[in-house]
Design a protein around this motif. Sequence first.
Motif, short mmCIF file in Angstrom:
data_model
loop_
_atom_site.label_atom_id
_atom_site.label_comp_id
_atom_site.label_asym_id
_atom_site.label_seq_id
_atom_site.Cartn_x
_atom_site.Cartn_y
_atom_site.Cartn_z
N LEU A 110 7.92 6.70 -14.59
CA LEU A 110 8.12 5.37 -15.17
C LEU A 110 9.32 4.68 -14.50
CD1 LEU A 110 7.73 4.26 -18.78
CD2 LEU A 110 9.84 3.70 -17.66
N VAL A 111 10.40 5.43 -14.31
CA VAL A 111 11.61 4.84 -13.70
C VAL A 111 11.30 4.37 -12.28
CG1 VAL A 111 13.95 5.37 -12.90
CG2 VAL A 111 13.23 6.13 -15.15
N LEU A 112 10.61 5.22 -11.51
CA LEU A 112 10.29 4.84 -10.13
C LEU A 112 9.38 3.62 -10.09
CD1 LEU A 112 9.82 8.31 -8.41
CD2 LEU A 112 11.77 6.80 -8.26
N ALA A 113 8.40 3.58 -11.01
CA ALA A 113 7.49 2.42 -11.05
C ALA A 113 8.25 1.16 -11.46
CB ALA A 113 6.35 2.69 -12.02
N PHE A 114 9.20 1.33 -12.38
CA PHE A 114 10.01 0.17 -12.82
C PHE A 114 10.80 -0.40 -11.64
CE2 PHE A 114 14.32 -1.10 -14.12
CZ PHE A 114 14.01 -2.24 -14.86
N ILE A 115 11.33 0.49 -10.81
CA ILE A 115 12.13 0.03 -9.66
C ILE A 115 11.24 -0.55 -8.56
CG2 ILE A 115 13.65 0.84 -7.78
CD1 ILE A 115 14.64 2.91 -9.90
N LEU A 116 10.13 0.15 -8.31
CA LEU A 116 9.28 -0.28 -7.21
C LEU A 116 8.35 -1.43 -7.59
CD1 LEU A 116 8.36 3.22 -5.75
CD2 LEU A 116 9.93 1.57 -4.78
N GLY A 117 8.14 -1.63 -8.91
CA GLY A 117 7.22 -2.66 -9.39
C GLY A 117 7.49 -4.04 -8.78
N PRO A 118 8.72 -4.56 -8.91
CA PRO A 118 8.98 -5.89 -8.35
C PRO A 118 8.75 -5.97 -6.84
CG PRO A 118 10.72 -5.25 -9.88
CD PRO A 118 9.86 -4.06 -9.68
N ILE A 119 9.05 -4.87 -6.12
CA ILE A 119 8.82 -4.87 -4.66
C ILE A 119 7.32 -4.87 -4.38
CG2 ILE A 119 9.42 -3.73 -2.47
CD1 ILE A 119 11.59 -2.20 -4.03
N LEU A 120 6.60 -4.07 -5.17
CA LEU A 120 5.14 -4.02 -5.03
C LEU A 120 4.54 -5.41 -5.28
CD1 LEU A 120 2.43 -2.35 -4.91
CD2 LEU A 120 2.65 -2.09 -7.36
N GLU A 121 4.99 -6.05 -6.37
CA GLU A 121 4.44 -7.37 -6.73
C GLU A 121 4.74 -8.39 -5.63
OE1 GLU A 121 6.00 -9.15 -10.28
OE2 GLU A 121 4.58 -10.82 -10.18
N ARG A 122 5.99 -8.38 -5.17
CA ARG A 122 6.38 -9.38 -4.15
C ARG A 122 5.53 -9.23 -2.89
NH1 ARG A 122 11.69 -8.30 -3.81
NH2 ARG A 122 11.44 -7.02 -1.96
N ALA B 182 0.83 -1.21 0.00
CA ALA B 182 0.00 0.00 0.00
C ALA B 182 0.87 1.26 0.00
CB ALA B 182 -0.92 -0.01 1.22
N LEU B 183 1.98 1.20 0.71
CA LEU B 183 2.89 2.36 0.77
C LEU B 183 3.47 2.66 -0.61
CD1 LEU B 183 4.30 4.37 2.71
CD2 LEU B 183 6.14 2.72 2.90
N ILE B 184 3.84 1.59 -1.34
CA ILE B 184 4.39 1.80 -2.68
C ILE B 184 3.31 2.38 -3.60
CG2 ILE B 184 5.32 0.61 -4.72
CD1 ILE B 184 6.77 -1.27 -2.75
N PHE B 185 2.10 1.85 -3.49
CA PHE B 185 1.00 2.38 -4.29
C PHE B 185 0.82 3.88 -3.97
CE2 PHE B 185 -3.52 3.53 -4.46
CZ PHE B 185 -3.78 3.26 -5.79
N PHE B 186 0.83 4.19 -2.69
CA PHE B 186 0.67 5.59 -2.26
C PHE B 186 1.80 6.46 -2.83
CE2 PHE B 186 1.95 8.77 0.96
CZ PHE B 186 0.86 9.61 0.86
N SER B 187 3.05 5.96 -2.73
CA SER B 187 4.20 6.74 -3.23
C SER B 187 4.05 7.03 -4.72
CB SER B 187 5.50 5.98 -3.02
OG SER B 187 5.65 5.64 -1.69
N LEU B 188 3.67 6.01 -5.49
CA LEU B 188 3.56 6.20 -6.94
C LEU B 188 2.45 7.19 -7.29
CD1 LEU B 188 4.14 2.54 -8.19
CD2 LEU B 188 5.71 4.46 -8.37
N THR B 189 1.33 7.10 -6.57
CA THR B 189 0.24 8.04 -6.88
C THR B 189 0.61 9.46 -6.46
OG1 THR B 189 -0.79 7.38 -4.81
CG2 THR B 189 -1.69 6.41 -6.80
#
Lengths: 172, 506
Positions: free
Chosen positions: B447-459, B149-156
């Motif tokens: 896009l760069v931040l989502a690319f980096i955070l994506g795998p952490i978000l998925e995990r 949820a924190l990663i989702f919040f950061s990206l938004t």
Amino acid sequence: MKIGREGKIALGLIAFCLINYFYLIPTQVVQQGSSPVYPLIVNTFILVSSIGYFYQSTLRRKRVSEGEEFEEKKVSSTEKGEKSIKPVLRVIAQTAFIIIWVTVLEYVGFLLSSMVFLAASIILYGSRNYFKIITASILFPLVIYLLFKVVLKTALPEGILENLLGSVFFGQ
Amino acid sequence: MDFISNLMKGIDFALSFTNIIGILIGYFIGVVVGATPGLMATTAMVLMLPFTFTLDPLFAIATLMGCYKGGVYAGSITGTLFNIPGTPEAAATALDGYPMGQRGEELRALEIDLFASVIGGTFSNLLLLFTAAPLAFIALKLGPPEVAALIFFSLTVVVSLMGDTPLEIWKGLVSVGGGLFIGMIGLDAMTTTRRYGFGIVELDKGIGFITCIIGLLALSEVLVQAEAITSLKLSDRRSRVPSKKPTFRSRINDLKVCAVDILRSSLLGSLLGALPGIGATTAAFVSYGEAKRAAKNPENFGKGDVRGIAAPEAGNNAVCAASLIPLVTLGIPGSVAAAVLFGAFMVQGMIPGPMLMITHAEFLYGLFFLMILTDILGGALVAYPIIRVARYIFRRVDYSLLFPIVTVFCAVGVYAVDFSIFDIKVLLFLGVLGYLMKKTNFNIPALVLAFILGPILERNMRTALLISQGNPAIFIKSPVAAALLILGVVSVILSLKRKKRKVITI
């Protein structure tokens, strides 16, 4: 309804999402044995965002009043007249140079391919000082090559020049 | 007590001649690249990153940090001298720096730039030093649903804050989706099965972090500059007013005049920098606006007022260290520079996040200490001598040589990671993608931040769903996760509404 550039990009994105839903996820995710949950969530996120983007881009076009639209058109047509096609061609040429360079890199080696690539790119970027062009395109790849070979102890793609340098200076 | 003993251990660990040379080299590279219009501080960091693989971890990360700090400061040099800011954040400084330079007081302007940068940077370093440990302690209590949820919040939040119009916000969201999509390519980390591999074996390892950031940030910039090269000539339009050198007394007087503005901007920059997505540019303009609002004679702003130079400089430099707070406490890079440092930590075998504060406390405190030294020593030993000869150096930048050389650097840097020609082809693809995104105003940092955070978000998301046996209600049952998800959605809705009103009123 006339769709502007932004609208066309949004439609392209929506089309990509549909291809992803009905072709890519089944063949590139599910068939490979991977869980489709996360790819589906991401794809839905992109689809919703693309629909919002499309709606916003068409909404903006509607909101622009006739007068403003006229101004916009007038400016863009004037700009078109003034803008030379050269800058875009330069980007295409630079991309083509990189493609050729990367393609030949593993066959002719780093040094020779990079020297030719640099000389061509420097000319493309507008320099006509041949002393500068020759010096930079020879010296820079050499410095990088030596940095990798001597300091970092790793190798860049090797070819004729690298073999020659290796036999003369490194006794290989 | 723990804090003091960790700090002392960190100082002992970090204080060596080699590390000090490292931060000075990094700072120097940052100053030269940051001052060169068309190249950003992050470009310098990205290009340096592959060369740090074999270096000692502390030396490598401190050098990159030095480069970032030097780059952020140096954008103001060409902004003050030629009215062409080297970095976007320096545009606010140039509003008053350039007029002051035109009066023949360019050295005075450059010195105020430097003093404010050093004070802003140091303030932010101290904030990082004192807040990192308590925040990391809180972050340790977060489980998978909260982290997702924190990663989702950061990206938004990144998207909400980076977009100026509803259209830009939607484009930012699409960019986030793009980053998440690129992050999925390769082997599924949990099942080790292929995803979006298209039968290409080289894609099994996924798109490399370094390939992605070099392609999207550096190579795309080279292509953009290939188009804009004719407008990048630094013409020296200085009026023939004789140069005035500042005296000791005038320097003290300048510092007195803008002391409050420097402190206010340092605080503002540090607070804004600690939030994900707010870059140095926003901090610089907010600081400038606040200084102008607080001034008794705001009409002097824009005409070469010292406060108009000091405030944005202190503000944008205060962002540097503060932007590391989310990285070292939560493992979330809040800016592109922090994302590069995230990669540097990973390459050195350290995973940024709250555990780092426990497993590598000595290292982190050593790094924080070196960052304090970077501002002070970099300012005194690198920047101060450079500003005296800056006009002569940067007027002679030959862009026709610079960008082709940067291209070779990009390719060599990517090749050095895995010795793979395929990676250079991916780099080219991403470079062209980045170029097209820039031309159509999509949001590359998002896009760069989502690319980096994506795998952490998925995990974390999948782990949370495994814990709840597939029940998504786990994200609502946790009050922290639910609050963060709601805040994320609300931040986008509010910014869309707010920006909509703004567009209509304009």
